[in-house]
Design a protein around this motif. Structure first.
Motif, mmCIF file in Angstrom:
data_model
loop_
_atom_site.group_PDB
_atom_site.id
_atom_site.type_symbol
_atom_site.label_atom_id
_atom_site.label_comp_id
_atom_site.label_asym_id
_atom_site.label_seq_id
_atom_site.Cartn_x
_atom_site.Cartn_y
_atom_site.Cartn_z
ATOM 1 N N ALA A 113 38.931 44.624 48.468
ATOM 2 C CA ALA A 113 38.541 44.477 49.877
ATOM 3 C C ALA A 113 39.083 45.628 50.722
ATOM 4 O O ALA A 113 38.395 46.126 51.615
ATOM 5 C CB ALA A 113 39.034 43.140 50.419
ATOM 6 N N ILE A 114 40.304 46.060 50.430
ATOM 7 C CA ILE A 114 40.880 47.196 51.152
ATOM 8 C C ILE A 114 40.043 48.449 50.933
ATOM 9 O O ILE A 114 39.746 49.206 51.872
ATOM 10 C CB ILE A 114 42.342 47.442 50.711
ATOM 11 N N TRP B 111 45.110 39.382 37.450
ATOM 12 C CA TRP B 111 45.599 39.916 38.723
ATOM 13 C C TRP B 111 44.975 39.191 39.914
ATOM 14 O O TRP B 111 45.371 39.411 41.055
ATOM 15 C CB TRP B 111 45.360 41.423 38.797
ATOM 16 N N GLY B 112 43.996 38.337 39.653
ATOM 17 C CA GLY B 112 43.436 37.404 40.620
ATOM 18 C C GLY B 112 43.330 37.873 42.059
ATOM 19 O O GLY B 112 42.730 38.907 42.361
ATOM 20 N N PRO B 113 43.927 37.112 42.997
ATOM 21 C CA PRO B 113 43.757 37.406 44.420
ATOM 22 C C PRO B 113 44.303 38.770 44.832
ATOM 23 O O PRO B 113 43.761 39.397 45.746
ATOM 24 C CB PRO B 113 44.502 36.265 45.120
ATOM 25 N N TYR B 114 45.344 39.241 44.174
ATOM 26 C CA TYR B 114 45.875 40.560 44.528
ATOM 27 C C TYR B 114 44.814 41.638 44.278
ATOM 28 O O TYR B 114 44.541 42.476 45.156
ATOM 29 C CB TYR B 114 47.129 40.864 43.709
ATOM 30 N N ALA B 115 44.205 41.621 43.099
ATOM 31 C CA ALA B 115 43.176 42.609 42.783
ATOM 32 C C ALA B 115 41.990 42.485 43.731
ATOM 33 O O ALA B 115 41.483 43.492 44.244
ATOM 34 C CB ALA B 115 42.710 42.445 41.338
ATOM 35 N N LYS C 65 39.279 48.872 39.555
ATOM 36 C CA LYS C 65 38.738 48.272 38.330
ATOM 37 C C LYS C 65 39.492 46.979 38.091
ATOM 38 O O LYS C 65 40.715 46.983 37.911
ATOM 39 C CB LYS C 65 38.901 49.216 37.135
ATOM 40 N N GLY C 66 38.770 45.881 38.108
ATOM 41 C CA GLY C 66 39.407 44.577 37.962
ATOM 42 C C GLY C 66 40.096 44.413 36.622
ATOM 43 O O GLY C 66 39.662 44.980 35.614
#
Length: 247
Positions: free
Chosen positions: A172-173, A163-167, A158-159
């Motif tokens: 993607a994982i 948290w930008g690119p880490y989230a 859940k975004g």
């Protein structure tokens, strides 16, 4: 599985690659795998830190590990292929990978996120996971039963603002696990993700500098899930995203 009690010798004769093995969860996982009989391949970018983990394992009388330093930020496809070839040549097999290495940005709105930071985090957190997995799949196929564990996060399900690119990389994982697990269904390789949860690590301290880490779980306390998914007791578990801490 958060309370899993690993039987003695669970990982005897297995060869397991742990990325980000120099600190935190990766270090604890590598030592725990070695205690259960595995030959552990220690990956990281800081050779000195890896050598300290190596020494701790050897001094404990456990199977002699190997060290493979590689900076994931600028690693090429050829370097990942070379890493896999080295494992095949020097150790002759690979039974598991724990993709633990990761990079976290300072919590910042997307509007102000530096593009170089974005690309670096994507490179370490998802591109390197894909490239290393792809390079190692032929060796993993030769193992009687192989396990790939990837590292997810609550913000990868859940975004959450800032948290930008880490989230995004953790979303993607989650997708990568599902796709690869479906492709490997019926094979001898299983693929799952672990969400460590709030854990007493340097990465957590970076995200929450004012937090009192004494109230957080230690890497040692969340290791049972990592043991369960790496050992043969989880042969039927595939394509799952599992919390290492009970909620």
């Amino acid at each position: 599985m958060q309370n899993y009690q690993a039987p003695e010798g669970l990982l005897v004769d297995k060869v397991i690659l742990v990325t980000g093995a120099s600190d935190g969860i990766g270090k604890e996982a590598a030592k725990s795998y070695a205690k259960l009989g595995a030959t552990v391949i220690l990956h990281g970018r800081d050779t000195n830190k890896l050598e300290k983990v190596y020494d701790e394992i050897v001094e404990a009388g456990l199977p002699q590990p190997a060290i493979i330093p590689l900076n994931l930020v600028n690693a090429s496809t050829e370097q990942f292929k070379s890493l896999a070839e080295t494992i095949q040549t020097e150790l002759g097999r690979l039974d598991g990978i724990l993709h633990n290495a990761g990079m976290l940005n300072e919590l910042t709105p997307i509007e102000f996120t530096n593009s170089e930071t974005w690309h670096q985090i994507m490179q370490v957190n998802i591109n390197a996971v894909y490239l290393l997995t792809q390079a190692c799949l032929p060796i993993l196929r030769e193992a009687p039963n192989a396990s790939i564990i990837m590292t997810s996060s609550g913000v990868g399900r859940k975004g959450r603002a800032y948290w930008g690119p880490y989230a995004v990389s953790k979303f993607a994982i989650e997708g990568f696990v599902q796709v690869l697990a479906d492709e490997l269904e019926g094979s001898t390789i299983r693929v799952n993700a672990i969400n460590p949860g709030a854990t007493r690590t340097q990465m957590r301290a970076k995200a929450y500098p004012a937090e009192d880490q004494k109230h957080l779980a230690t890497p040692e306390q969340i290791i049972p899930t990592y043991l369960y998914l790496m050992g043969d007791d989880s042969l039927e578990v595939n394509g799952q995203s599992i919390d290492a801490q009970q909620k």
